[in-house]
Design a protein around this motif. Structure first.
Motif, PDB file in Angstrom:
ATOM      1  N   PRO A  43       2.364   5.159  -2.997  1.00 28.80           N
ATOM      2  CA  PRO A  43       3.029   4.288  -1.509  1.00 28.80           C
ATOM      3  C   PRO A  43       3.697   4.409  -0.911  1.00 28.80           C
ATOM      4  O   PRO A  43       4.703   4.854  -0.967  1.00 28.80           O
ATOM      5  CB  PRO A  43       1.828   3.450  -2.576  1.00 28.80           C
ATOM      6  CG  PRO A  43       2.789   3.759  -3.833  1.00 28.80           C
ATOM      7  CD  PRO A  43       2.561   4.528  -4.003  1.00 28.80           C
ATOM      8  N   SER A  44       3.342   3.521   0.243  1.00 26.85           N
ATOM      9  CA  SER A  44       4.493   3.205   0.938  1.00 26.85           C
ATOM     10  C   SER A  44       5.500   2.289   0.029  1.00 26.85           C
ATOM     11  O   SER A  44       5.268   1.158  -0.630  1.00 26.85           O
ATOM     12  CB  SER A  44       4.089   2.418   2.462  1.00 26.85           C
ATOM     13  OG  SER A  44       4.862   2.311   3.182  1.00 26.85           O
ATOM     14  N   GLY A  45       6.579   2.427   0.272  1.00 30.71           N
ATOM     15  CA  GLY A  45       7.823   2.126  -0.299  1.00 30.71           C
ATOM     16  C   GLY A  45       8.216   2.920  -1.420  1.00 30.71           C
ATOM     17  O   GLY A  45       8.910   1.257  -2.404  1.00 30.71           O
ATOM     18  N   SER A  46       7.631   3.456  -1.704  1.00 35.19           N
ATOM     19  CA  SER A  46       7.675   3.414  -4.004  1.00 35.19           C
ATOM     20  C   SER A  46       8.903   4.011  -3.866  1.00 35.19           C
ATOM     21  O   SER A  46       9.735   4.622  -5.317  1.00 35.19           O
ATOM     22  CB  SER A  46       6.219   4.318  -3.724  1.00 35.19           C
ATOM     23  OG  SER A  46       6.656   5.611  -2.960  1.00 35.19           O
ATOM     24  N   GLY A  47       9.617   4.525  -2.928  1.00 37.00           N
ATOM     25  CA  GLY A  47      10.891   5.335  -3.308  1.00 37.00           C
ATOM     26  C   GLY A  47      10.747   6.980  -2.732  1.00 37.00           C
ATOM     27  O   GLY A  47      12.168   7.669  -3.316  1.00 37.00           O
ATOM     28  N   LYS A  48       9.998   6.833  -1.829  1.00 36.85           N
ATOM     29  CA  LYS A  48      10.037   8.548  -2.095  1.00 36.85           C
ATOM     30  C   LYS A  48      11.578   9.286  -0.871  1.00 36.85           C
ATOM     31  O   LYS A  48      11.916  10.033  -0.773  1.00 36.85           O
ATOM     32  CB  LYS A  48       8.403   8.951  -1.440  1.00 36.85           C
ATOM     33  CG  LYS A  48       7.653   8.876  -1.810  1.00 36.85           C
ATOM     34  CD  LYS A  48       6.123   9.154  -1.117  1.00 36.85           C
ATOM     35  CE  LYS A  48       5.387   8.410   0.428  1.00 36.85           C
ATOM     36  NZ  LYS A  48       5.543   7.130   0.398  1.00 36.85           N
ATOM     37  N   SER A  49      11.265   8.588   0.550  1.00 38.46           N
ATOM     38  CA  SER A  49      11.909   8.908   1.513  1.00 38.46           C
ATOM     39  C   SER A  49      13.772   8.755   0.617  1.00 38.46           C
ATOM     40  O   SER A  49      14.593   9.634   0.540  1.00 38.46           O
ATOM     41  CB  SER A  49      12.419   8.026   2.741  1.00 38.46           C
ATOM     42  OG  SER A  49      11.332   8.445   3.219  1.00 38.46           O
ATOM     43  N   THR A  50      14.236   7.793  -0.196  1.00 38.26           N
ATOM     44  CA  THR A  50      15.113   7.427  -0.850  1.00 38.26           C
ATOM     45  C   THR A  50      15.591   8.540  -1.816  1.00 38.26           C
ATOM     46  O   THR A  50      16.532   8.928  -1.901  1.00 38.26           O
ATOM     47  CB  THR A  50      14.780   6.309  -1.927  1.00 38.26           C
ATOM     48  OG1 THR A  50      14.615   5.429  -0.657  1.00 38.26           O
ATOM     49  CG2 THR A  50      16.616   5.742  -2.342  1.00 38.26           C
ATOM     50  N   LEU A  51      14.271   9.078  -2.775  1.00 32.10           N
ATOM     51  CA  LEU A  51      15.329  10.324  -3.181  1.00 32.10           C
ATOM     52  C   LEU A  51      15.206  11.732  -2.829  1.00 32.10           C
ATOM     53  O   LEU A  51      16.545  12.238  -2.952  1.00 32.10           O
ATOM     54  CB  LEU A  51      13.372  10.289  -4.278  1.00 32.10           C
ATOM     55  CG  LEU A  51      13.710  11.547  -5.136  1.00 32.10           C
ATOM     56  CD1 LEU A  51      14.587  11.639  -6.419  1.00 32.10           C
ATOM     57  CD2 LEU A  51      12.553  12.246  -6.242  1.00 32.10           C
TER      58      LEU A  51
HETATM   59  N1  ATP Z   1      18.510   0.817   3.936  1.00 31.92           N
HETATM   60  C1  ATP Z   1      17.921   0.379   2.979  1.00 31.92           C
HETATM   61  N2  ATP Z   1      18.451  -1.180   2.896  1.00 31.92           N
HETATM   62  C2  ATP Z   1      16.951  -1.927   1.844  1.00 31.92           C
HETATM   63  N3  ATP Z   1      16.462  -2.011   1.505  1.00 31.92           N
HETATM   64  C3  ATP Z   1      15.923  -0.133   1.564  1.00 31.92           C
HETATM   65  C4  ATP Z   1      16.787   0.705   2.826  1.00 31.92           C
HETATM   66  N4  ATP Z   1      15.701   1.532   2.489  1.00 31.92           N
HETATM   67  C5  ATP Z   1      14.437   1.678   1.841  1.00 31.92           C
HETATM   68  N5  ATP Z   1      14.834   0.518   1.399  1.00 31.92           N
HETATM   69  C6  ATP Z   1      13.649  -0.222   0.547  1.00 31.92           C
HETATM   70  O1  ATP Z   1      13.772   1.001  -0.805  1.00 31.92           O
HETATM   71  C7  ATP Z   1      12.412   1.639  -0.982  1.00 31.92           C
HETATM   72  C8  ATP Z   1      11.709   2.082  -1.111  1.00 31.92           C
HETATM   73  O2  ATP Z   1      12.070   2.903   0.583  1.00 31.92           O
HETATM   74  P1  ATP Z   1      11.209   3.966   1.287  1.00 31.92           P
HETATM   75  O3  ATP Z   1      11.833   4.049   2.086  1.00 31.92           O
HETATM   76  O4  ATP Z   1      12.353   5.350  -0.139  1.00 31.92           O
HETATM   77  O5  ATP Z   1      10.364   4.578   0.312  1.00 31.92           O
HETATM   78  P2  ATP Z   1       8.841   5.402   0.739  1.00 31.92           P
HETATM   79  O6  ATP Z   1       7.949   5.916  -0.397  1.00 31.92           O
HETATM   80  O7  ATP Z   1       9.722   6.879   1.637  1.00 31.92           O
HETATM   81  O8  ATP Z   1       8.073   4.802   2.030  1.00 31.92           O
HETATM   82  P3  ATP Z   1       7.102   5.545   3.277  1.00 31.92           P
HETATM   83  O9  ATP Z   1       6.625   5.698   2.575  1.00 31.92           O
HETATM   84  O10 ATP Z   1       6.537   4.154   3.464  1.00 31.92           O
HETATM   85  O11 ATP Z   1       8.138   5.390   3.911  1.00 31.92           O
HETATM   86  C9  ATP Z   1      11.157   0.059  -0.197  1.00 31.92           C
HETATM   87  O12 ATP Z   1      10.963  -1.090  -0.855  1.00 31.92           O
HETATM   88  C10 ATP Z   1      12.507  -0.216   1.223  1.00 31.92           C
HETATM   89  O13 ATP Z   1      12.176  -1.396   1.997  1.00 31.92           O
END
Ligand code: ATP
Ligand code: MG
Length: 247
Positions: A43-51
């Motif tokens: 789901p959104s916010g699960s950390g996908k883009s971070t990884l």
């Molecule tokens: N630069 C940042 N500074 C602070 N918190 C961040 C930053 N980038 C992401 N986060 C937090 O880290 C968590 C994971 O974010 P991420 O962008 O990896 O999620 P995601 O799975 O890619 O979501 P989406 O499907 O919405 O793209 C979220 O809680 C987000 O708010």
């Protein structure tokens, strides 16, 4: 078993916000083998883009190791990371990130230019990729004259023109119609089957994930042990797993 081309080992990523720290990834260990198509969903916010950004060397982990083609990114400085990224990785973004002032041909030629090719349009890799992606008729246009699907095809062509072994795609169909999205997924699939690339796709959509050989699930920054692969990877199976996992 093939060599892993991408590896995250015990990776944490904390985002500090004033006194608060958000753990976007917690203890993630993950390997992608050469020549496979892997999807990460959650789901959104699960950390996908971070990884994905960590695996691309666009970001560094708070702790743990990331290796691209066996090279530990922590052992490299910013410049070293840039060089390995340019050589090894093609990155596809949700919002295409095409340069609006450049033509389709010039956009696609950018990675070749960065690699020192003076006339990218004369390079056989350029010709091959333009044909492969069905973009021959569009090379003279600028991005504002393209449909969303054509923009994303251009952006994928740009990501792979310099023949990087690894393609990372972050929600590449997020802004496309269903049929344009399917075209994009088919191109990523063919990039693995016909060009021998390794693809890591991030998506929240089980229909997209069904194109992969292996599907993994992220929840609240934790990579779940469940793996859906092989004959099980049809859309409804993946959607069922997501529901069972509370995703
Ligand atoms: N630069 C940042 N500074 C602070 N918190 C961040 C930053 N980038 C992401 N986060 C937090 O880290 C968590 C994971 O974010 P991420 O962008 O990896 O999620 P995601 O799975 O890619 O979501 P989406 O499907 O919405 O793209 C979220 O809680 C987000 O708010
Ligand atoms: Mg994201």
């Amino acid at each position: 078993m093939n060599e892993p081309v991408l590896e995250a080992v015990d990776v944490y990523r904390l985002y500090e916000q004033g006194k608060e720290a958000v753990a976007a990834l917690k203890d993630v260990t993950f390997r992608v083998e050469a020549g496979t198509f892997v999807a990460i969903t959650g789901p959104s916010g699960s950390g996908k883009s971070t990884l994905l950004n960590l695996l691309a060397g666009l970001d560094v982990p708070s702790s743990g190791a990331v290796r691209i083609a066996g090279r530990d990114l922590a052992a490299l400085d910013e410049r070293g990371r840039t060089l390995i990224r340019r050589e090894r990785i093609g990155f596809v973004f949700q919002f295409f990130n095409l340069v609006p002032t450049l033509t389709v041909a010039e956009n696609i030629g950018l990675p070749l230019r960065l690699a020192g090719v003076k006339r990218p349009e004369d390079d056989p890799r350029f010709t091959r990729i333009v044909e492969f992606f069905g973009l021959s008729k569009l090379v003279g246009r600028r991005p504002h004259m393209l449909s969303g699907g054509e923009m994303q095809r251009t952006s994928i062509a740009r990501a792979v023109v310099h023949e990087p072994p690894i393609v990372l795609a972050d929600e590449p169909t997020g802004n496309l119609s269903t049929s344009a999205g399917r075209d994009v997924l088919e191109l990523l699939r063919r990039s693995v089957d016909e060009l021998g690339r390794t693809v890591l796709l991030v998506t929240h959509n089980p229909r997209d994930a069904a194109f992969a050989d292996q599907v993994r699930f992220l929840k609240d920054g934790t990579l779940l042990p469940e793996v859906v692969e092989g004959g099980d990877k049809d859309e409804s199976r993946i959607a069922d797993r997501m529901a069972v996992l509370g995703l």
